[in-house]
Design a protein around this motif. Structure first.
Motif, PDB file in Angstrom:
ATOM      1  N   VAL A   1       0.839  -1.192  -0.250  1.00  0.00           N
ATOM      2  CA  VAL A   1      -0.166  -0.064   0.100  1.00  0.00           C
ATOM      3  C   VAL A   1       0.875   1.336   0.051  1.00  0.00           C
ATOM      4  N   GLN A   2       0.695   2.041  -1.039  1.00  0.00           N
ATOM      5  CA  GLN A   2       1.344   3.548  -1.063  1.00  0.00           C
ATOM      6  C   GLN A   2       0.422   4.487  -0.634  1.00  0.00           C
ATOM      7  N   LEU A   3       0.790   5.484   0.085  1.00  0.00           N
ATOM      8  CA  LEU A   3      -0.109   6.455   0.660  1.00  0.00           C
ATOM      9  C   LEU A   3       0.294   7.819   0.126  1.00  0.00           C
ATOM     10  N   VAL A   4      -0.113   8.861  -0.312  1.00  0.00           N
ATOM     11  CA  VAL A   4       0.307  10.109  -0.387  1.00  0.00           C
ATOM     12  C   VAL A   4      -0.796  11.194  -0.087  1.00  0.00           C
ATOM     13  N   GLU A   5      -0.533  11.753   0.867  1.00  0.00           N
ATOM     14  CA  GLU A   5      -1.253  13.022   1.514  1.00  0.00           C
ATOM     15  C   GLU A   5      -0.935  14.151   0.817  1.00  0.00           C
ATOM     16  N   SER A   6      -2.167  15.097   0.836  1.00  0.00           N
ATOM     17  CA  SER A   6      -2.439  16.388   0.277  1.00  0.00           C
ATOM     18  C   SER A   6      -3.251  17.088   1.241  1.00  0.00           C
ATOM     19  N   GLY A   7      -3.238  18.385   0.977  1.00  0.00           N
ATOM     20  CA  GLY A   7      -4.338  19.407   1.668  1.00  0.00           C
ATOM     21  C   GLY A   7      -3.571  20.292   2.862  1.00  0.00           C
ATOM     22  N   GLY A   8      -2.260  20.038   2.989  1.00  0.00           N
ATOM     23  CA  GLY A   8      -1.678  20.814   4.233  1.00  0.00           C
ATOM     24  C   GLY A   8      -1.616  22.278   3.608  1.00  0.00           C
ATOM     25  N   GLY A   9      -1.117  23.128   4.520  1.00  0.00           N
ATOM     26  CA  GLY A   9      -0.956  24.433   4.162  1.00  0.00           C
ATOM     27  C   GLY A   9      -1.050  25.310   5.415  1.00  0.00           C
ATOM     28  N   LEU A  10      -0.904  26.646   5.094  1.00  0.00           N
ATOM     29  CA  LEU A  10      -0.967  27.722   5.880  1.00  0.00           C
ATOM     30  C   LEU A  10      -2.557  28.198   6.267  1.00  0.00           C
ATOM     31  N   VAL A  11      -2.910  28.253   7.604  1.00  0.00           N
ATOM     32  CA  VAL A  11      -4.151  28.595   7.943  1.00  0.00           C
ATOM     33  C   VAL A  11      -4.311  29.644   9.269  1.00  0.00           C
ATOM     34  N   GLN A  12      -5.269  30.387   9.077  1.00  0.00           N
ATOM     35  CA  GLN A  12      -5.490  31.199  10.501  1.00  0.00           C
ATOM     36  C   GLN A  12      -5.849  30.596  11.544  1.00  0.00           C
ATOM     37  N   PRO A  13      -5.515  30.908  12.909  1.00  0.00           N
ATOM     38  CA  PRO A  13      -6.282  30.106  14.005  1.00  0.00           C
ATOM     39  C   PRO A  13      -7.832  30.378  13.943  1.00  0.00           C
ATOM     40  N   GLY A  14      -8.499  29.303  14.067  1.00  0.00           N
ATOM     41  CA  GLY A  14     -10.035  29.225  14.039  1.00  0.00           C
ATOM     42  C   GLY A  14     -10.262  28.562  12.556  1.00  0.00           C
ATOM     43  N   GLY A  15      -9.387  28.526  11.675  1.00  0.00           N
ATOM     44  CA  GLY A  15      -9.797  28.358  10.108  1.00  0.00           C
ATOM     45  C   GLY A  15      -9.752  26.706  10.278  1.00  0.00           C
ATOM     46  N   SER A  16     -10.021  26.392   9.030  1.00  0.00           N
ATOM     47  CA  SER A  16     -10.140  24.813   8.579  1.00  0.00           C
ATOM     48  C   SER A  16      -9.411  24.253   7.409  1.00  0.00           C
ATOM     49  N   LEU A  17      -9.076  23.143   7.629  1.00  0.00           N
ATOM     50  CA  LEU A  17      -8.288  22.337   6.703  1.00  0.00           C
ATOM     51  C   LEU A  17      -8.782  20.979   6.370  1.00  0.00           C
ATOM     52  N   ARG A  18      -8.790  20.475   5.053  1.00  0.00           N
ATOM     53  CA  ARG A  18      -9.057  18.993   4.785  1.00  0.00           C
ATOM     54  C   ARG A  18      -7.978  18.447   4.302  1.00  0.00           C
ATOM     55  N   LEU A  19      -7.445  17.478   4.950  1.00  0.00           N
ATOM     56  CA  LEU A  19      -6.323  16.667   4.464  1.00  0.00           C
ATOM     57  C   LEU A  19      -6.735  15.504   3.874  1.00  0.00           C
ATOM     58  N   SER A  20      -6.176  15.060   2.597  1.00  0.00           N
ATOM     59  CA  SER A  20      -6.548  13.769   1.933  1.00  0.00           C
ATOM     60  C   SER A  20      -5.517  12.563   1.900  1.00  0.00           C
ATOM     61  N   CYS A  21      -5.735  11.545   1.862  1.00  0.00           N
ATOM     62  CA  CYS A  21      -4.687  10.429   1.782  1.00  0.00           C
ATOM     63  C   CYS A  21      -5.105   9.580   0.702  1.00  0.00           C
ATOM     64  N   ALA A  22      -4.592   9.576  -0.427  1.00  0.00           N
ATOM     65  CA  ALA A  22      -4.811   8.642  -1.339  1.00  0.00           C
ATOM     66  C   ALA A  22      -3.796   7.256  -1.358  1.00  0.00           C
ATOM     67  N   ALA A  23      -4.768   6.172  -1.411  1.00  0.00           N
ATOM     68  CA  ALA A  23      -3.857   4.886  -1.175  1.00  0.00           C
ATOM     69  C   ALA A  23      -4.059   4.200  -2.649  1.00  0.00           C
ATOM     70  N   SER A  24      -2.665   3.502  -2.701  1.00  0.00           N
ATOM     71  CA  SER A  24      -3.084   2.614  -3.879  1.00  0.00           C
ATOM     72  C   SER A  24      -2.653   1.322  -3.463  1.00  0.00           C
ATOM     73  N   GLY A  25      -3.054   0.164  -4.032  1.00  0.00           N
ATOM     74  CA  GLY A  25      -2.914  -1.224  -3.396  1.00  0.00           C
ATOM     75  C   GLY A  25      -4.333  -1.911  -3.282  1.00  0.00           C
ATOM     76  N   ARG A  26      -4.399  -3.048  -3.547  1.00  0.00           N
ATOM     77  CA  ARG A  26      -5.740  -3.692  -3.510  1.00  0.00           C
ATOM     78  C   ARG A  26      -6.326  -3.717  -1.946  1.00  0.00           C
TER      79      ARG A  26
END
Length: 123
Positions: A1-26
């Motif tokens: 299984v290979q995993l690749v994260e995305s969605g990080g970054g800079l946000v102000q306090p009180g803000g929101s982010l959504r991280l994603s992790c795409a997986a390969s492998g059956r």
């Protein structure tokens, strides 16, 4: 299984982010998944976990009520919705897959890891 994260970054306090992790492998649909975070020079800190079928979740006390983990087996993707972010949430976040199907909160019960994505909460 290979995993690749995305969605990080800079946000102000009180803000929101959504991280994603795409997986390969059956075997993605057979794995419990987790999110951990790690500050420089420190061990992995458990953030959230979700069971194979998405029916069970668990969270660290520090993120309960603010973060939400979900899993889309059809898309081979796990998500971490992060709301009401605080400066102390600033670290690198890692997605991980366990060989177990039930939720796991310990980093050493995970077998596959992504490369990490930086989250910075700052004004």
């Amino acid at each position: 299984v290979q995993l690749v994260e995305s969605g990080g970054g800079l946000v102000q306090p009180g803000g929101s982010l959504r991280l994603s992790c795409a997986a390969s492998g059956r075997t993605f649909g057979s794995n419990a998944m987790g999110w951990f975070r790690q500050a420089p020079g420190k061990d992995y800190e458990f953030v959230a976990t979700i069971s194979r079928n998405g029916g069970n979740t668990d969270y660290a006390d520090s993120v309960k009520g603010r973060f939400s983990i979900s899993k889309d087996n059809a898309k081979n993707t796990v998500y971490l919705q992060m709301n009401t972010l605080k400066p102390e949430d600033t670290v690198v976040y890692y997605c991980a897959a366990s060989k177990y199907s039930r939720i796991r909160t310990s980093w050493n019960e995970y077998d596959y890891w992504g490369q990490g994505t930086q989250v910075t909460v700052s004004s």
